[in-house]
Structure formats: C-alpha cells, structure tokens
Design an enzyme around this catalytic site. Structure first.
Site, PDB file in Angstrom:
ATOM      1  N   CYS A  37      39.971  34.734  42.916  1.00 31.03           N
ATOM      2  CA  CYS A  37      39.077  35.583  42.105  1.00 31.03           C
ATOM      3  C   CYS A  37      38.472  34.796  40.951  1.00 31.03           C
ATOM      4  O   CYS A  37      37.298  34.995  40.588  1.00 31.03           O
ATOM      5  CB  CYS A  37      39.844  36.779  41.544  1.00 31.03           C
TER       6      CYS A  37
HETATM    7  C1  BEZ Z   1      43.608  35.567  44.892  1.00 31.28           C
HETATM    8  O1  BEZ Z   1      42.961  36.547  44.543  1.00 31.28           O
HETATM    9  O2  BEZ Z   1      43.471  34.488  44.374  1.00 31.28           O
HETATM   10  C2  BEZ Z   1      44.591  35.734  45.992  1.00 31.28           C
HETATM   11  C3  BEZ Z   1      45.007  36.996  46.328  1.00 31.28           C
HETATM   12  C4  BEZ Z   1      45.919  37.146  47.353  1.00 31.28           C
HETATM   13  C5  BEZ Z   1      46.367  36.050  48.047  1.00 31.28           C
HETATM   14  C6  BEZ Z   1      45.947  34.792  47.708  1.00 31.28           C
HETATM   15  C7  BEZ Z   1      45.042  34.617  46.670  1.00 31.28           C
END
Ligand code: BEZ
Length: 212
Positions: free
Chosen positions: A45
C-alpha cells in the site's frame, strides 16, 4: 449486492486525511478513482499510494480526482502519510478516507470475509462525471495494482465517450482504435473519422486515434 458497471456510485459522507468529505459534492464534474487498500503501514500500500501521488499531473490532465480508503482512523493515516512521503519521495496529494466505521466499505462491498473479516480488499472504481461506475477491479492484498493500466482504461473510456471509438487488446495511447459497431452509416463514418478507416472485417474497423 456488489456494485456493477453503470450503477451510480453510492454517495457518502466520511472523514478523511483532508477533512470531512461528501463524496458526490467532492467529485463535482470530475472523474473519480476510488481505491481501497487493506491497512495503513503495509508495504504494498505504501508503494501504491506513493505512486498515485506521483501521477497527479496525469490525473489532472484527464480531469480525474483520486481518493484512497482503508478502515484505519485519521490519526493513523496522518502518521502513515509521513512515511509515504519520506520513503516514496513524494507528497501525498489526495485524501485517504478513514473508514473506521466501515460505512463506505459496506456501501462498496470492500470487505470480502473469505479473504479477511476485518480488512478491505484492494478494490478500485473508476467513476465518470455522471457518477456512474465505469470500471471495477479487485486485486489480492499481496499484489500492487498497475496504475498505468488505470490511466489506460480512463483514456479508453474518455475516447469512447468523446469519439465513439473502442480500444483493441493491449491498446496504448496513440495506436489505432476501433469504430464502435453501432455506427453503420457511411456518411456518419466519414464525418466522424475524417482520417479514414480500414475494414479488416465489416465489424472490425480500425481508424487512427481521433484526438491525435
Ligand atoms: C500490503 O498491503 O502490503 C500487504 C497486504 C497483505 C499481504 C501482503 C502485503
């Protein structure tokens, strides 16, 4: 029930990192990209929001406003934005909805219980100036979205709205486009597509991109 293409994007009022937002009023006459992410302070994100901030000029060129969402509260968003700015060498220039009460997540069906009971999935909606949903995509939490593809779809949608053309597989800006099948009248074709066209078949008619 989940939202479908052509549905009116549900209106809402919610807190964000840039204050209270009344969604339809905030959109005004712009196109919108509303995208959810699982949580603040997560790696994928962080890169997505940083990249979206860097696309500001591209969004502005297309009359598009971006808005992100997760179920974290405003104070968390504000701290995380510092991290995004620092690590991604940018300034987050769009609001992040703080959907702690899940109002918007419920309206847009952003929590998929078989993926996670509590976190929003990685969904994205393109909304046109009439507030109609024109694109929906949902990615798994572990896969960052391709924002070049989002811009490509917006370009294609705007070409369809403005010039009655569709875009073929893997089309990129500047390449030939397809005359929509509903246009059959030769005079109308000549008027709309003065650069001419090639009929590969009676239904597959290619023409140079009209706004190039
Ligand atoms: C992320 O948002 O970075 C993420 C979320 C779930 C699994 C792996 C990464």
């Amino acid at each position: 029930m989940s939202l479908r293409l052509g549905d009116i994007a549900p209106d809402f009022e919610q807190e964000s990192s840039e204050g209270n937002i009344r969604f339809h009023e905030w959109l005004g006459d712009s196109w919108g990209v509303l995208f959810s992410h699982p949580a603040d302070f997560t790696p994928v994100c962080t890169t997505e929001l940083g990249f979206t901030a860097k696309l500001k000029d591209e969004f502005t060129k297309r009359n598009v406003k971006a808005i992100a969402l997760s179920v974290d509260p405003v104070d968390s968003h504000v701290k995380w934005i510092d991290d995004i700015n620092r690590t991604q060498n940018t300034i987050v220039n769009f609001p992040i909805l703080a959907d702690a009460d899940r109002q918007v997540s419920d309206l847009y069906d952003l929590i998929h219980p078989n993926a996670s009971d509590t976190l929003t999935v990685r969904s994205l909606f393109v909304i046109d100036p009439n507030k109609k949903i024109r694109l929906t995509i949902t990615y798994p939490a572990s896969t960052g979205r391709n924002f070049h593809e989002i811009l490509r779809v917006i370009d294609s949608l705007q070409l369809t709205d403005n010039y009655k053309v569709a875009t073929p597989a893997n089309w990129l800006d500047g390449e030939d486009v397809v005359i929509v099948p509903s246009i059959k009248d030769e005079d109308e074709i000549k008027r709309r597509f003065p650069k001419g066209y090639t009929a590969v078949t009676p239904y597959l008619r290619l023409t140079p991109q009209p706004n190039r």
